[in-house]
Motif scaffolding. Structure first.
Motif, PDB file in Angstrom:
ATOM      1  N   SER A 253     -55.114 -20.385  70.474  1.00 35.10           N
ATOM      2  CA  SER A 253     -54.679 -19.307  71.456  1.00 35.10           C
ATOM      3  C   SER A 253     -53.655 -18.592  72.308  1.00 35.10           C
ATOM      4  O   SER A 253     -52.444 -19.243  71.578  1.00 35.10           O
ATOM      5  N   MET A 254     -53.855 -18.019  72.742  1.00 34.79           N
ATOM      6  CA  MET A 254     -52.668 -17.159  72.937  1.00 34.79           C
ATOM      7  C   MET A 254     -52.763 -16.199  74.489  1.00 34.79           C
ATOM      8  O   MET A 254     -53.752 -14.915  74.967  1.00 34.79           O
ATOM      9  N   ALA A 293     -56.584 -14.439  74.445  1.00 38.72           N
ATOM     10  CA  ALA A 293     -57.139 -14.965  73.428  1.00 38.72           C
ATOM     11  C   ALA A 293     -58.048 -16.154  72.039  1.00 38.72           C
ATOM     12  O   ALA A 293     -56.472 -16.541  72.403  1.00 38.72           O
ATOM     13  N   PHE A 294     -58.821 -15.921  71.679  1.00 37.42           N
ATOM     14  CA  PHE A 294     -59.123 -16.993  71.121  1.00 37.42           C
ATOM     15  C   PHE A 294     -58.712 -16.735  69.256  1.00 37.42           C
ATOM     16  O   PHE A 294     -59.448 -15.780  69.375  1.00 37.42           O
ATOM     17  N   ALA A 295     -58.307 -17.535  68.394  1.00 36.66           N
ATOM     18  CA  ALA A 295     -58.822 -17.229  66.988  1.00 36.66           C
ATOM     19  C   ALA A 295     -59.655 -18.508  65.936  1.00 36.66           C
ATOM     20  O   ALA A 295     -58.697 -19.570  66.734  1.00 36.66           O
ATOM     21  N   HIS A 296     -60.051 -18.338  64.942  1.00 39.21           N
ATOM     22  CA  HIS A 296     -60.432 -19.737  64.359  1.00 39.21           C
ATOM     23  C   HIS A 296     -59.950 -19.367  63.127  1.00 39.21           C
ATOM     24  O   HIS A 296     -59.444 -17.943  62.467  1.00 39.21           O
ATOM     25  N   GLY A 297     -59.614 -20.418  62.280  1.00 39.86           N
ATOM     26  CA  GLY A 297     -58.610 -19.964  61.047  1.00 39.86           C
ATOM     27  C   GLY A 297     -58.748 -21.293  60.434  1.00 39.86           C
ATOM     28  O   GLY A 297     -59.364 -22.775  60.148  1.00 39.86           O
ATOM     29  N   ALA A 298     -59.027 -21.454  58.877  1.00 39.53           N
ATOM     30  CA  ALA A 298     -59.469 -22.189  58.384  1.00 39.53           C
ATOM     31  C   ALA A 298     -57.855 -23.956  57.987  1.00 39.53           C
ATOM     32  O   ALA A 298     -58.160 -24.006  57.766  1.00 39.53           O
ATOM     33  N   ASN A 299     -56.868 -22.689  58.611  1.00 39.60           N
ATOM     34  CA  ASN A 299     -55.325 -23.759  59.200  1.00 39.60           C
ATOM     35  C   ASN A 299     -54.997 -23.114  60.119  1.00 39.60           C
ATOM     36  O   ASN A 299     -55.067 -22.324  60.151  1.00 39.60           O
ATOM     37  N   ALA A 300     -53.923 -23.787  60.162  1.00 38.97           N
ATOM     38  CA  ALA A 300     -53.353 -23.580  61.834  1.00 38.97           C
ATOM     39  C   ALA A 300     -52.463 -21.991  61.484  1.00 38.97           C
ATOM     40  O   ALA A 300     -52.493 -21.080  62.765  1.00 38.97           O
ATOM     41  N   ALA A 301     -52.082 -21.411  60.435  1.00 36.80           N
ATOM     42  CA  ALA A 301     -51.736 -20.833  59.745  1.00 36.80           C
ATOM     43  C   ALA A 301     -52.650 -19.461  59.450  1.00 36.80           C
ATOM     44  O   ALA A 301     -52.157 -18.033  60.749  1.00 36.80           O
ATOM     45  N   ALA A 302     -53.492 -19.944  59.776  1.00 39.96           N
ATOM     46  CA  ALA A 302     -54.423 -18.442  59.382  1.00 39.96           C
ATOM     47  C   ALA A 302     -55.097 -17.912  61.213  1.00 39.96           C
ATOM     48  O   ALA A 302     -54.732 -17.642  61.136  1.00 39.96           O
ATOM     49  N   ALA A 303     -55.261 -18.734  61.579  1.00 43.44           N
ATOM     50  CA  ALA A 303     -55.433 -18.978  63.296  1.00 43.44           C
ATOM     51  C   ALA A 303     -54.217 -18.311  63.499  1.00 43.44           C
ATOM     52  O   ALA A 303     -54.670 -17.489  64.479  1.00 43.44           O
ATOM     53  N   ARG A 304     -53.443 -18.634  63.873  1.00 42.13           N
ATOM     54  CA  ARG A 304     -52.289 -18.102  64.627  1.00 42.13           C
ATOM     55  C   ARG A 304     -52.016 -16.406  64.472  1.00 42.13           C
ATOM     56  O   ARG A 304     -52.094 -15.212  65.538  1.00 42.13           O
ATOM     57  N   ARG A 305     -52.184 -17.103  62.988  1.00 42.57           N
ATOM     58  CA  ARG A 305     -52.597 -14.571  62.338  1.00 42.57           C
ATOM     59  C   ARG A 305     -53.205 -13.696  62.699  1.00 42.57           C
ATOM     60  O   ARG A 305     -52.721 -12.298  62.891  1.00 42.57           O
ATOM     61  N   THR A 306     -54.094 -14.291  62.671  1.00 47.19           N
ATOM     62  CA  THR A 306     -56.083 -13.806  63.405  1.00 47.19           C
ATOM     63  C   THR A 306     -55.659 -13.833  64.894  1.00 47.19           C
ATOM     64  O   THR A 306     -55.751 -12.536  65.423  1.00 47.19           O
ATOM     65  N   VAL A 307     -54.687 -14.691  65.838  1.00 45.58           N
ATOM     66  CA  VAL A 307     -55.190 -14.082  67.797  1.00 45.58           C
ATOM     67  C   VAL A 307     -53.707 -13.601  67.696  1.00 45.58           C
ATOM     68  O   VAL A 307     -54.399 -12.407  67.925  1.00 45.58           O
ATOM     69  N   ASN A 308     -52.721 -13.308  66.288  1.00 43.46           N
ATOM     70  CA  ASN A 308     -51.907 -12.725  67.105  1.00 43.46           C
ATOM     71  C   ASN A 308     -52.013 -11.226  66.686  1.00 43.46           C
ATOM     72  O   ASN A 308     -52.037 -10.082  67.404  1.00 43.46           O
ATOM     73  N   ALA A 309     -52.780 -11.133  65.861  1.00 39.56           N
ATOM     74  CA  ALA A 309     -53.822  -9.563  65.875  1.00 39.56           C
ATOM     75  C   ALA A 309     -54.593  -9.317  66.063  1.00 39.56           C
ATOM     76  O   ALA A 309     -54.650  -8.087  66.467  1.00 39.56           O
ATOM     77  N   LEU A 310     -55.145  -9.947  66.625  1.00 40.78           N
ATOM     78  CA  LEU A 310     -56.367  -9.860  68.036  1.00 40.78           C
ATOM     79  C   LEU A 310     -55.617  -9.041  69.067  1.00 40.78           C
ATOM     80  O   LEU A 310     -56.331  -8.400  70.209  1.00 40.78           O
ATOM     81  N   LYS A 312     -52.577  -7.606  69.327  1.00 38.18           N
ATOM     82  CA  LYS A 312     -52.652  -6.642  69.311  1.00 38.18           C
ATOM     83  C   LYS A 312     -53.462  -5.336  69.313  1.00 38.18           C
ATOM     84  O   LYS A 312     -53.511  -4.610  69.997  1.00 38.18           O
ATOM     85  N   LEU A 313     -54.514  -5.974  69.071  1.00 40.42           N
ATOM     86  CA  LEU A 313     -55.556  -5.478  68.905  1.00 40.42           C
ATOM     87  C   LEU A 313     -56.257  -4.977  70.598  1.00 40.42           C
ATOM     88  O   LEU A 313     -56.636  -4.038  70.944  1.00 40.42           O
ATOM     89  N   MET A 314     -56.635  -5.814  71.006  1.00 44.71           N
ATOM     90  CA  MET A 314     -56.358  -6.063  72.554  1.00 44.71           C
ATOM     91  C   MET A 314     -55.383  -5.093  73.622  1.00 44.71           C
ATOM     92  O   MET A 314     -55.504  -4.646  74.078  1.00 44.71           O
ATOM     93  N   GLN A 315     -53.918  -4.863  73.320  1.00 47.22           N
ATOM     94  CA  GLN A 315     -53.349  -4.261  73.720  1.00 47.22           C
ATOM     95  C   GLN A 315     -53.559  -2.558  74.086  1.00 47.22           C
ATOM     96  O   GLN A 315     -53.152  -1.669  75.014  1.00 47.22           O
ATOM     97  N   SER A 316     -53.657  -2.177  72.767  1.00 48.02           N
ATOM     98  CA  SER A 316     -54.401  -0.849  72.155  1.00 48.02           C
ATOM     99  C   SER A 316     -55.303  -0.451  73.740  1.00 48.02           C
ATOM    100  O   SER A 316     -55.826   0.952  73.867  1.00 48.02           O
ATOM    101  N   ASP A 317     -56.269  -1.339  74.374  1.00 51.73           N
ATOM    102  CA  ASP A 317     -57.634  -0.870  74.973  1.00 51.73           C
ATOM    103  C   ASP A 317     -56.473  -0.756  76.083  1.00 51.73           C
ATOM    104  O   ASP A 317     -57.168   0.540  77.290  1.00 51.73           O
TER     105      ASP A 317
END
Length: 322
Positions: A253-254, A293-310, A312-317
């Motif tokens: 979560s972020m 923002a929340f994101a799921h991933g196969a491991n902690a590193a993947a979940a953090r990468r995904t939530v960071n990307a999401l 940034k996507l939200m901020q563009s709105d």
């Protein structure tokens, strides 16, 4: 207490509003979150009107008193950063904090800190931020899980809370040692319900920074519909024996903050992986929280990468909104 205004919480207003919401029904329990640590007298007042889940004011007072907490840790042999009330001669090795505050926004580098009533200094320890979510019943603690936290720094708030990710694996010996520490503190302090403990991990050494005596930002990383953690918070005795949630993969979560002022926040079609959403028309200052923002991933590193990307996507709105 009632009539006071501290940390953005008006005692008179919140008691009145809660009574209006409850009507003639007796609520099962009142669950509070962050923001009350500096106002334990408000928790005392709320407990006079409603059944209060978790820790009462007297427990929060002990937990959030830096000197009392440091003394208990020292007596129990729990590593805890040195604290002091007077400005240190080597400020580059210290941070300044405010007793009873939460969220990291109040933490400053000691050399840049403006000392005010309630401020104290804590020795800085280099390492990773690790949090342990646990259930207390006043005598012992039951570990729920571990998460890694990170900051979202600004020049004014270098340790502002950014987010957290649930850890899939944790060394069993270290987990057992931390569990023993938390049971010791639970007995000394009388902790009940969901709480979290923040540590700094320096290699294989763990230093307990503080206890948050209420459900915190990492609750959603561990919760499940099959085994709701709030049930354990409302009934700690039952939570000590009940089934804990099971997970697959990792969740992060972020908090997404406004990077600049927004005069009127736009109406958005929010995705389902967002919570704590700002209302349309709200005026925001730079640094105000917009959503989580929340994101799921196969491991902690993947979940953090995904939530960071999401995020940034939200901020563009809203970045293009005046």
């Amino acid at each position: 207490m009632p009539g006071s205004l501290q940390a953005g919480i008006d005692g008179d207003h919140i008691v009145k509003r809660l009574k209006e919401l409850a009507g003639k029904e007796e609520p099962l329990a009142l669950v509070y979150g962050s923001g009350f640590e500096s106002q334990p007298e408000l928790l005392d007042e709320l407990a006079r009107h409603f059944p209060l889940a978790g820790n009462r004011g007297e427990v929060v007072r002990r937990v959030k008193d830096p000197q009392t907490f440091a003394a208990i840790c020292s007596k129990a042999g729990i590593p805890h950063p040195e604290i002091r009330w007077n400005a240190p001669e080597d400020p580059e090795n210290w941070i300044a904090k405010k007793a009873g505050a939460a969220g990291g926004s109040h933490v400053r580098h000691a050399q840049n800190a403006v000392v005010s009533p309630g401020s104290y200094f804590q020795r800085f320890i280099h390492g990773r931020s690790i949090s342990a979510l646990f259930i207390g019943d006043g005598r012992r603690a039951r570990l729920v899980g571990f998460s890694r936290q990170w900051s979202s720094p600004t020049p004014q708030s270098p340790y502002r809370y950014g987010g957290a990710v649930r850890l899939l694996r944790f060394d069993r010996k270290q987990a057992a040692r931390i569990g023993e520490w938390l049971s010791t503190l639970t007995a000394h302090l009388g902790l009940t319900g969901l709480c979290s403990a923040d540590f700094i991990q320096a290699e294989d050494n763990f230093h307990l920074v503080e206890i948050n005596p209420r459900p915190g930002a990492t609750l959603d990383l561990f919760d499940s519909t099959e085994a709701p953690l709030l049930d354990a918070h409302i009934d700690p005795a039952g939570g000590m024996a009940s089934r804990l949630p099971r997970w697959s993969g990792s969740t992060a979560s972020m908090i997404v903050y406004a990077s600049r002022p927004i005069e009127r926040f736009p109406a958005l079609d929010w995705p389902d992986w967002v919570s704590d959403r700002q209302l349309p028309g709200t005026r925001l200052l730079a640094g105000d929280p917009v959503c989580t923002a929340f994101a799921h991933g196969a491991n902690a590193a993947a979940a953090r990468r995904t939530v960071n990307a999401l995020a940034k996507l939200m901020q563009s709105d809203w970045d293009g909104v005046p």
